[in-house]
Scaffold this motif. Structure first.
Motif, PDB file in Angstrom:
ATOM      1  N   PHE A   8       0.381   1.289  -6.145  1.00 35.49           N
ATOM      2  CA  PHE A   8       1.658   1.595  -6.487  1.00 35.49           C
ATOM      3  C   PHE A   8       1.815   2.132  -8.028  1.00 35.49           C
ATOM      4  CE2 PHE A   8       5.798   1.542  -8.029  1.00 35.49           C
ATOM      5  CZ  PHE A   8       6.677   1.779  -7.021  1.00 35.49           C
ATOM      6  N   ARG A  35       2.311 -12.793  -7.099  1.00 34.26           N
ATOM      7  CA  ARG A  35       2.981 -12.496  -8.374  1.00 34.26           C
ATOM      8  C   ARG A  35       4.587 -12.249  -7.960  1.00 34.26           C
ATOM      9  NH1 ARG A  35      -1.132  -9.126 -12.143  1.00 34.26           N
ATOM     10  NH2 ARG A  35      -2.478 -10.803 -12.223  1.00 34.26           N
ATOM     11  N   ARG A  36       4.845 -11.755  -6.816  1.00 35.77           N
ATOM     12  CA  ARG A  36       6.057 -11.785  -6.198  1.00 35.77           C
ATOM     13  C   ARG A  36       6.803 -12.946  -6.195  1.00 35.77           C
ATOM     14  NH1 ARG A  36       5.617  -6.536  -2.371  1.00 35.77           N
ATOM     15  NH2 ARG A  36       4.382  -5.246  -3.921  1.00 35.77           N
ATOM     16  N   VAL A  44      -5.915  -2.402 -13.671  1.00 34.41           N
ATOM     17  CA  VAL A  44      -5.371  -3.282 -12.576  1.00 34.41           C
ATOM     18  C   VAL A  44      -6.465  -3.369 -11.375  1.00 34.41           C
ATOM     19  CG1 VAL A  44      -3.123  -2.072 -12.686  1.00 34.41           C
ATOM     20  CG2 VAL A  44      -4.737  -0.993 -11.362  1.00 34.41           C
ATOM     21  N   PRO A  88       6.269   4.997  -2.275  1.00 36.69           N
ATOM     22  CA  PRO A  88       7.227   5.872  -1.897  1.00 36.69           C
ATOM     23  C   PRO A  88       7.225   7.115  -2.639  1.00 36.69           C
ATOM     24  CG  PRO A  88       8.193   3.589  -2.798  1.00 36.69           C
ATOM     25  CD  PRO A  88       6.669   3.616  -2.862  1.00 36.69           C
ATOM     26  N   PHE A 103      14.144  -2.129 -11.967  1.00 32.38           N
ATOM     27  CA  PHE A 103      12.852  -1.541 -12.072  1.00 32.38           C
ATOM     28  C   PHE A 103      11.835  -2.928 -11.194  1.00 32.38           C
ATOM     29  CE2 PHE A 103       8.471  -1.172 -14.286  1.00 32.38           C
ATOM     30  CZ  PHE A 103       8.361   0.150 -14.116  1.00 32.38           C
ATOM     31  N   ALA A 104      12.244  -4.032 -11.471  1.00 27.95           N
ATOM     32  CA  ALA A 104      11.300  -5.037 -10.690  1.00 27.95           C
ATOM     33  C   ALA A 104      11.332  -5.069  -9.313  1.00 27.95           C
ATOM     34  CB  ALA A 104      11.883  -6.483 -11.197  1.00 27.95           C
ATOM     35  N   VAL A 151       9.709  -1.492  -7.947  1.00 29.45           N
ATOM     36  CA  VAL A 151       8.250  -1.240  -7.917  1.00 29.45           C
ATOM     37  C   VAL A 151       7.557  -2.014  -6.992  1.00 29.45           C
ATOM     38  CG1 VAL A 151       8.130  -0.505 -10.284  1.00 29.45           C
ATOM     39  CG2 VAL A 151       7.735  -2.871  -9.829  1.00 29.45           C
ATOM     40  N   ILE A 152       8.245  -2.916  -6.181  1.00 24.52           N
ATOM     41  CA  ILE A 152       7.662  -3.651  -5.276  1.00 24.52           C
ATOM     42  C   ILE A 152       8.254  -2.954  -3.606  1.00 24.52           C
ATOM     43  CG2 ILE A 152       7.340  -5.772  -6.314  1.00 24.52           C
ATOM     44  CD1 ILE A 152       9.542  -6.892  -5.151  1.00 24.52           C
ATOM     45  N   MET A 157       5.228  -4.020 -14.461  1.00 24.58           N
ATOM     46  CA  MET A 157       4.784  -3.611 -13.001  1.00 24.58           C
ATOM     47  C   MET A 157       3.807  -4.766 -12.470  1.00 24.58           C
ATOM     48  SD  MET A 157       4.915   0.139 -12.156  1.00 24.58           S
ATOM     49  CE  MET A 157       4.516   1.372 -13.588  1.00 24.58           C
ATOM     50  N   PRO A 217      -0.805  -8.955  -6.318  1.00 22.18           N
ATOM     51  CA  PRO A 217       0.490  -8.914  -6.560  1.00 22.18           C
ATOM     52  C   PRO A 217       1.503  -9.408  -5.653  1.00 22.18           C
ATOM     53  CG  PRO A 217      -0.963  -6.854  -6.560  1.00 22.18           C
ATOM     54  CD  PRO A 217      -1.794  -7.937  -6.045  1.00 22.18           C
ATOM     55  N   TYR A 218       0.820  -9.634  -4.376  1.00 22.22           N
ATOM     56  CA  TYR A 218       2.011 -10.535  -3.334  1.00 22.22           C
ATOM     57  C   TYR A 218       2.085 -11.916  -4.010  1.00 22.22           C
ATOM     58  CZ  TYR A 218       1.174  -6.508  -0.675  1.00 22.22           C
ATOM     59  OH  TYR A 218       1.181  -4.996  -0.382  1.00 22.22           O
ATOM     60  N   VAL A 263       5.536  -8.109 -11.994  1.00 19.05           N
ATOM     61  CA  VAL A 263       6.549  -8.557 -11.039  1.00 19.05           C
ATOM     62  C   VAL A 263       5.846  -8.219  -9.677  1.00 19.05           C
ATOM     63  CG1 VAL A 263       8.676  -7.974 -12.393  1.00 19.05           C
ATOM     64  CG2 VAL A 263       7.587  -6.239 -11.127  1.00 19.05           C
ATOM     65  N   GLY A 264       4.586  -8.066  -9.854  1.00 16.69           N
ATOM     66  CA  GLY A 264       3.683  -7.775  -8.277  1.00 16.69           C
ATOM     67  C   GLY A 264       3.800  -6.509  -7.635  1.00 16.69           C
ATOM     68  N   ALA A 265       3.943  -5.259  -8.554  1.00 16.90           N
ATOM     69  CA  ALA A 265       3.832  -4.054  -7.998  1.00 16.90           C
ATOM     70  C   ALA A 265       2.256  -3.999  -7.751  1.00 16.90           C
ATOM     71  CB  ALA A 265       3.997  -3.019  -8.881  1.00 16.90           C
ATOM     72  N   THR A 266       1.936  -3.358  -6.385  1.00 14.38           N
ATOM     73  CA  THR A 266       0.540  -3.162  -5.854  1.00 14.38           C
ATOM     74  C   THR A 266      -0.173  -2.373  -6.848  1.00 14.38           C
ATOM     75  OG1 THR A 266       1.221  -1.575  -4.460  1.00 14.38           O
ATOM     76  CG2 THR A 266       1.152  -3.550  -3.321  1.00 14.38           C
ATOM     77  N   ASN A 267      -1.659  -2.462  -6.810  1.00 16.39           N
ATOM     78  CA  ASN A 267      -2.335  -1.709  -7.686  1.00 16.39           C
ATOM     79  C   ASN A 267      -2.143  -0.359  -7.297  1.00 16.39           C
ATOM     80  OD1 ASN A 267      -3.197  -4.032  -8.772  1.00 16.39           O
ATOM     81  ND2 ASN A 267      -5.207  -4.166  -7.542  1.00 16.39           N
ATOM     82  N   GLU A 286       8.864   9.683  -3.061  1.00 15.36           N
ATOM     83  CA  GLU A 286      10.066  10.380  -4.044  1.00 15.36           C
ATOM     84  C   GLU A 286       9.911   9.739  -5.390  1.00 15.36           C
ATOM     85  OE1 GLU A 286      14.126   9.087  -3.458  1.00 15.36           O
ATOM     86  OE2 GLU A 286      14.489   9.601  -5.555  1.00 15.36           O
ATOM     87  N   MET A 343       0.979  -1.210   0.010  1.00 14.66           N
ATOM     88  CA  MET A 343      -0.115   0.073  -0.055  1.00 14.66           C
ATOM     89  C   MET A 343       1.067   1.335  -0.106  1.00 14.66           C
ATOM     90  SD  MET A 343      -3.279  -0.035  -0.087  1.00 14.66           S
ATOM     91  CE  MET A 343      -4.710   0.952   0.237  1.00 14.66           C
ATOM     92  N   ARG A 351      -1.180   3.025  -9.567  1.00 15.95           N
ATOM     93  CA  ARG A 351      -2.276   4.007  -9.890  1.00 15.95           C
ATOM     94  C   ARG A 351      -1.945   5.559  -9.449  1.00 15.95           C
ATOM     95  NH1 ARG A 351      -6.818   1.117  -6.900  1.00 15.95           N
ATOM     96  NH2 ARG A 351      -7.642  -0.390  -8.624  1.00 15.95           N
ATOM     97  N   ARG A 367      -8.537  -9.234  -4.443  1.00 15.18           N
ATOM     98  CA  ARG A 367      -7.511  -8.431  -5.526  1.00 15.18           C
ATOM     99  C   ARG A 367      -6.479  -8.086  -5.068  1.00 15.18           C
ATOM    100  NH1 ARG A 367     -10.159  -6.367 -10.567  1.00 15.18           N
ATOM    101  NH2 ARG A 367      -8.925  -4.358 -10.101  1.00 15.18           N
TER     102      ARG A 367
END
Lengths: 296, 270
Positions: free
Chosen positions: A214, B78-79, A296, A4, B102-103, B106-107, A205, B75-76, A208-212, A6, A1, A216, B71
């Motif tokens: 993140f 997929r990690r 997403v 970051p 990047f991979a 973004v997590i 994204m 993402p977790y 590789v499992g970035a959260t929704n 930056e 959730m 949006r 939902r």
């Protein structure tokens, strides 16, 4: 959730820059429409201060002498109750009447200084069934009723001013709403293009499992920033025009409009409303885009 | 590690893409998915990623019923699953190191961890010297190595590979397979959909053969075991012309060469 700060800031700025023409169009539309909203709001406040004593459909004011006795006051109340044309009356005591006088006389500080609550006449503010009857009714109260200083009805020019202002304000608000809707659509489209430009990144994204959130947040922030910049531009425009009007009033000593010079408090509140509308438009536009185009 | 219980999935209005699939894959296994185009290999991988949800049946990954995941938890999941594809899917405007980093960024991994892990994994895939190159400056094999580095940098439990050697020549493919084998030896489960007969036959690992959405063969230390027929209806292919008996040319004007089945044409047949 947690996103970051930056990262989100960097992405937002990059998106805005990549899409700068779209962003500019959106920002300018927001600025123009919110300037109109701000102007309409200030106009209403200025006019209602100027003719404040006649607002809320008051069409008859009965000023009592400052030293009227309670007995006389009671008699006048009875008289009002027995006048069929009067539908409703409100009574301003010394304190309230003094407050109103300060507003009405905002343009002439010397007049205010001469007043104290005790010397300010108290007043009955009355609504009539038909405003046209006002002069007749006023005449009956002016016919030597003990304790009554003077009964007045608004002049014709005030009625005209009220109506012109209402129409003007309505026109401004309609134009402003149309422009607000188009700025919403422009922001939505700007965000849609940003999403499209970054579809590869978004794909990776998700993979590789970035959260929704993140994914949006940078897009939502982009819309919010567009709304905010537009709103700030509008605030500056409205402030400058207000200063300009104030200068004109003082320079040409148009003291009739003295009350139209707005105190800081009203100005700040109006500007806050303008900024708030800008933020809402920005967030609404970008949320709609994110919902529809970011899967997403 | 992975368990399918009677899984069925139909795409809108079509025949089932997968039908009644039940199987189990242990931690650390290396599994080939084979079968003709449209037999359900990619659907199988998509179900694992929860890009699709089965119409019926249950899929367990690492002890979780992934159909029941809300939902925001996807993402977790997929990690824990690394993914590589035939077309690499690198970001063209980022360098090799940035693509891999990047991979992790973004997590939400901290920068110190990112720098560290990226250097390590690029060393592992044999690109230690090419951190600052852009993807278009690399050969296909090297690009696939970057993709593998990106999929593996987060140390997933499972590596899913959808025809990873589909765009590569045999020698390069062999290098990629060596790398996947090495990753498999670290305890990572590898599931690879492929049409490459040579690879399957030399590796001799577990083979799952799909046909019309059903598992028709599950063989430990298996071989490719069937002959793909030249298909004209294969995805992305517009035309196939057999030029002579010794070679087959697949042409797809305006399209990237994709998903070419291994075609064996016998002399005399046209």
């Amino acid at each position: 959730m947690a996103v970051p700060l930056e990262y989100a800031a960097r992405e937002t700025v990059a998106n805005l820059w990549r899409n700068r023409m779209m962003a500019l169009a959106a920002v300018l539309t927001v600025a123009v429409s919110l300037s109109l909203v701000g102007t309409a709001l200030l106009l209403r406040q200025a006019v209602s201060r100027q003719i404040g004593q006649w607002s809320d459909n008051v069409s008859l004011q009965i000023f009592m002498k400052a030293d009227a006795t309670p007995q006389q006051l009671g008699d006048v109340r009875t008289m009002i109750a027995q006048t069929p044309q009067i539908t409703r009356c409100g009574y301003l005591d010394h304190e309230k009447s003094y407050e109103q006088a300060k507003q009405v006389l905002a343009g002439s500080p010397t007049a205010i200084a001469a007043l104290t609550p005790a010397t300010t006449p108290t007043v009955f503010k009355c609504q009539l069934q038909r405003p046209g009857d006002a002069p007749t009714v006023a005449a009956t109260f002016n016919a030597g009723v003990p304790g009554v200083y003077q009964a007045t009805s608004p002049s014709r020019s005030i009625h005209v001013l009220q109506q012109v202002t209402n129409v003007l304000q309505l026109i401004l608000l309609v134009i402003a709403i149309v422009l607000l809707v188009s700025s919403l659509v422009l922001i939505l489209n700007a965000i849609r293009m940003a999403i499209f430009a970054r579809r590869r990144e978004v794909g990776v994204m998700k993979l590789v499992g970035a959260t929704n959130w993140f994914i949006r947040v940078p897009f939502m922030l982009e819309g919010l920033v567009q709304g905010l910049i537009g709103a700030i531009a509008a605030v500056v425009i409205v402030l400058l025009s207000n200063i300009g009007v104030g200068y004109l009033i003082r320079h040409y000593k148009i003291s009739v409009f003295g009350a139209a010079v707005l105190p800081t408090h009203d100005l700040v509140m109006t500007e806050l409303v303008v900024v708030l509308i800008g933020l809402v438009v920005g967030v609404a536009g970008s949320s709609m885009a994110v919902r529809r185009f970011l899967d997403v | 590690m992975i368990r399918f219980e009677n899984v069925t999935l139909s795409y809108k209005g079509g025949a089932p893409a997968l039908e009644g699939v039940s199987l189990e894959i242990q931690k650390g296994e290396f599994v080939f998915l084979v079968g003709p185009s449209g037999s359900g290999k990619t659907t199988f991988l998509k179900l694992l990623l929860r890009e699709e949800v089965p119409d019926s049946g249950t899929i367990w990954v690492a002890g979780r019923d992934i159909g029941a995941l809300s939902r925001w938890r996807v993402p977790y999941l997929r990690r824990n699953l690394g993914c590589i594809f035939q077309d690499f899917r690198l970001l063209p405007n980022k360098t090799v190191a940035e693509n891999v980093a990047f991979a992790l960024e973004v997590i939400g991994r901290p920068r110190s961890v990112v720098t560290n892990q990226v250097a390590q994994v690029l060393e592992l895939v044999g690109l230690g010297q090419k951190h600052e190159r852009m993807p278009h400056e690399l050969s296909g094999g090297e690009q696939q190595r970057v993709a593998i580095a990106r999929a593996f940098v987060n140390r997933p439990l499972v590596l899913l590979a959808d025809e990873p050697t589909g765009n590569l020549d045999p020698a390069t493919s062999q290098g990629i397979m060596k790398l996947l084998d090495r990753i498999n030896r670290t305890g990572t489960t590898v599931i690879m959909a492929t049409h490459d007969v040579g690879i399957v036959d030399t590796m001799r690992r577990r083979v799952l053969q799909l046909e019309h959405g059903r598992i028709v063969r599950d063989q430990a230390r298996g071989v490719y075991g069937y002959t793909d027929e030249p298909t004209i209806s294969g995805r992305g292919m517009r035309a196939i012309s057999l030029l002579d008996t010794s070679g087959v040319e697949l042409s797809a004007p305006g399209l990237p060469t994709g998903r070419m089945a291994t075609v064996r044409a016998r002399r005399g047949e046209r």
